[in-house]
Enzyme design. Structure first.
Site, PDB file in Angstrom:
ATOM      1  N   SER A  12      18.983  -3.977  -3.507  1.00 16.14           N
ATOM      2  CA  SER A  12      18.348  -5.247  -3.885  1.00 16.14           C
ATOM      3  C   SER A  12      19.292  -6.264  -4.524  1.00 16.14           C
ATOM      4  O   SER A  12      18.904  -7.422  -4.688  1.00 16.14           O
ATOM      5  CB  SER A  12      17.181  -4.993  -4.839  1.00 16.14           C
ATOM      6  OG  SER A  12      16.087  -4.524  -4.102  1.00 16.14           O
ATOM      7  N   LYS A  70      19.752  -9.422  -2.702  1.00 14.36           N
ATOM      8  CA  LYS A  70      18.770 -10.519  -2.776  1.00 14.36           C
ATOM      9  C   LYS A  70      19.342 -11.751  -3.480  1.00 14.36           C
ATOM     10  O   LYS A  70      18.974 -12.887  -3.170  1.00 14.36           O
ATOM     11  CB  LYS A  70      17.495 -10.029  -3.489  1.00 14.36           C
ATOM     12  CG  LYS A  70      16.744  -8.990  -2.649  1.00 14.36           C
ATOM     13  CD  LYS A  70      15.634  -8.283  -3.401  1.00 14.36           C
ATOM     14  CE  LYS A  70      14.980  -7.266  -2.465  1.00 14.36           C
ATOM     15  NZ  LYS A  70      14.183  -6.247  -3.132  1.00 14.36           N
ATOM     16  N   TYR A 127      16.819  -7.531   6.774  1.00 14.85           N
ATOM     17  CA  TYR A 127      16.609  -7.076   5.391  1.00 14.85           C
ATOM     18  C   TYR A 127      17.224  -5.691   5.168  1.00 14.85           C
ATOM     19  O   TYR A 127      17.925  -5.456   4.177  1.00 14.85           O
ATOM     20  CB  TYR A 127      15.104  -7.086   5.067  1.00 14.85           C
ATOM     21  CG  TYR A 127      14.797  -6.521   3.705  1.00 14.85           C
ATOM     22  CD1 TYR A 127      15.015  -7.272   2.545  1.00 14.85           C
ATOM     23  CD2 TYR A 127      14.323  -5.217   3.566  1.00 14.85           C
ATOM     24  CE1 TYR A 127      14.759  -6.736   1.293  1.00 14.85           C
ATOM     25  CE2 TYR A 127      14.071  -4.674   2.310  1.00 14.85           C
ATOM     26  CZ  TYR A 127      14.284  -5.438   1.182  1.00 14.85           C
ATOM     27  OH  TYR A 127      14.057  -4.909  -0.064  1.00 14.85           O
ATOM     28  N   TYR A 171      12.442  -6.323 -12.010  1.00 15.68           N
ATOM     29  CA  TYR A 171      11.017  -6.098 -11.686  1.00 15.68           C
ATOM     30  C   TYR A 171      10.183  -5.995 -12.959  1.00 15.68           C
ATOM     31  O   TYR A 171      10.350  -6.821 -13.856  1.00 15.68           O
ATOM     32  CB  TYR A 171      10.868  -4.854 -10.790  1.00 15.68           C
ATOM     33  CG  TYR A 171      11.931  -4.795  -9.743  1.00 15.68           C
ATOM     34  CD1 TYR A 171      11.966  -5.757  -8.731  1.00 15.68           C
ATOM     35  CD2 TYR A 171      12.950  -3.853  -9.779  1.00 15.68           C
ATOM     36  CE1 TYR A 171      12.962  -5.748  -7.772  1.00 15.68           C
ATOM     37  CE2 TYR A 171      13.953  -3.842  -8.821  1.00 15.68           C
ATOM     38  CZ  TYR A 171      13.941  -4.794  -7.828  1.00 15.68           C
ATOM     39  OH  TYR A 171      14.927  -4.788  -6.887  1.00 15.68           O
ATOM     40  N   VAL A 227      18.369  -0.136  -5.899  1.00 14.84           N
ATOM     41  CA  VAL A 227      18.068   1.297  -5.964  1.00 14.84           C
ATOM     42  C   VAL A 227      19.255   2.185  -5.561  1.00 14.84           C
ATOM     43  O   VAL A 227      19.163   3.407  -5.659  1.00 14.84           O
ATOM     44  CB  VAL A 227      16.807   1.698  -5.153  1.00 14.84           C
ATOM     45  CG1 VAL A 227      15.548   1.127  -5.764  1.00 14.84           C
ATOM     46  CG2 VAL A 227      16.952   1.342  -3.689  1.00 14.84           C
TER      47      VAL A 227
HETATM   48  N1  GLN Z   1      16.049  -1.496   0.356  1.00 14.62           N
HETATM   49  C1  GLN Z   1      15.246  -1.208  -0.815  1.00 14.62           C
HETATM   50  C2  GLN Z   1      13.773  -1.341  -0.492  1.00 14.62           C
HETATM   51  O1  GLN Z   1      13.396  -2.292   0.095  1.00 14.62           O
HETATM   52  C3  GLN Z   1      15.647  -2.145  -1.912  1.00 14.62           C
HETATM   53  C4  GLN Z   1      14.847  -1.931  -3.166  1.00 14.62           C
HETATM   54  C5  GLN Z   1      15.665  -2.056  -4.426  1.00 14.62           C
HETATM   55  O2  GLN Z   1      16.877  -1.963  -4.433  1.00 14.62           O
HETATM   56  N2  GLN Z   1      14.956  -2.191  -5.516  1.00 14.62           N
HETATM   57  O3  GLN Z   1      12.996  -0.488  -0.805  1.00 14.62           O
END
Ligand code: GLN
Length: 310
Positions: A67, A70, A194, A246, A264
């Site tokens: 993420s 992003k 994505y 988050y 993650v």
């Molecule tokens: N690729 C992961 C997902 O969409 C990214 C989520 C994350 O890093 N929080 O679940």
């Protein structure tokens, strides 16, 4: 800096203190390709606006940015679309997990912010604009090579494939957004981009370097490349502070006091405006999907350096 300690000394202290915490937290086993990573790893790099780079621990081990991508896709989208992007995605913290779908129905397909999965899918769609997914993936990799000043930066196609095979929640989010008219391209094309952006591999050295423009008013202080405007850099930092972790964003702001974005894969990019871009990595995650040791390390770094936006 506490008691006149150098940045090298501070990172050394943080890295040695973190040894006691390694192994806590769980790797992101919902993505099968990430399930086999040893959680007992830790790396940290601070790249300062005056060109200094200080590293400790596993600073050269590449990991999946997930993420954290992003932030960079948002930068690209704001450069391409400007403020029009905010008609399709909000700027408020969600207070919900990264992959949550619950708010989308009430809020009629406008995701709360660009740093949760739903918002990132809209940002990706805005960049794709019914174009060629392979070209956008290449454009993203090129952007990241420029930011990291490293041509070796690439995508781990096994991670992208693994997430494609198991990303049912992301597929649900994208389809739900499409039903509200907030995905314009083909849903599978958006998901493909994505999953590939999330599967970009960077080490802490490259990630810290890549984030430097956010610490320096949108301009890379080393290459002098103008990546974005000062106002956009400030706004991206504001979103990282309020939404980058988050439903644990408040806790991160409280403990660290710097804009940050987690992934993650266990990485976190934190920005000390005017001072440095910091990358930390340790794959064991806490219950909110943020690196357990990464957050602890940044908390210690902030306390030892006095770096804070407050
Ligand atoms: N690729 C992961 C997902 O969409 C990214 C989520 C994350 O890093 N929080 O679940």
């Amino acid at each position: 800096m506490e008691q006149g300690k150098s940045l090298t000394e501070v990172l050394g202290i943080v890295a040695s203190e973190m040894q006691a915490h390694l192994g806590h937290g769980r790797v992101a086993d919902y993505i099968p390709a990430l399930a086999k990573i040893d959680p007992r790893q830790f790396g940290i790099v601070a790249a300062s606006c005056d060109g200094q780079v200080v590293a400790a621990g596993d600073a050269d081990m590449a990991f999946s940015v997930q993420s954290i991508s992003k932030v960079f896709m948002l930068t690209m989208a704001l450069e391409k679309l400007g403020g029009a992007l905010w008609r399709r995605v909000g700027k408020e913290p969600s207070g919900s997990p990264f992959n949550s779908i619950v708010q989308l129905e009430n809020e009629r397909g406008i995701p709360r912010n660009p740093l949760i999965n739903a918002g990132a899918l809209v940002v990706t769609d805005a960049l794709l604009a019914r174009g060629d997914p392979a070209a956008l993936i290449d454009g993203f990799v090129e952007f990241m090579r420029d930011r990291a000043n490293d041509e070796s930066v690439s995508i781990d196609s096994e991670v992208a494939r693994s997430e494609g095979e198991t990303g049912f929640r992301n597929a649900s989010l994208a389809n739900f957004l499409k039903a509200f008219g907030n995905i314009h391209s083909d849903v599978n094309d958006v998901l493909r981009v994505y999953f590939h952006q999330c599967a970009l591999r960077l080490n802490c050295r490259q990630l810290a370097r890549a984030g430097l423009y956010l610490a320096h008013c949108g301009v890379d202080p080393v290459s002098h490349a103008k990546v974005t405007t000062a106002q956009r850099a400030r706004r991206i930092n504001a979103l990282m502070m309020t939404c980058g972790h988050y439903d644990a964003s408040g806790d991160f702001a409280f403990r660290v006091g710097l804009p940050g974005k987690s992934g993650v894969g266990g990485g976190i990019l934190a920005i000390a405006p005017g001072r440095a871009s910091i990358a930390v990595w340790s794959p064991g995650l806490n219950e909110w999907g943020n690196s357990h040791v990464g957050v602890l390390a940044l908390e210690r770094l902030a306390s030892l350096t006095g770096w804070s936006v407050f």
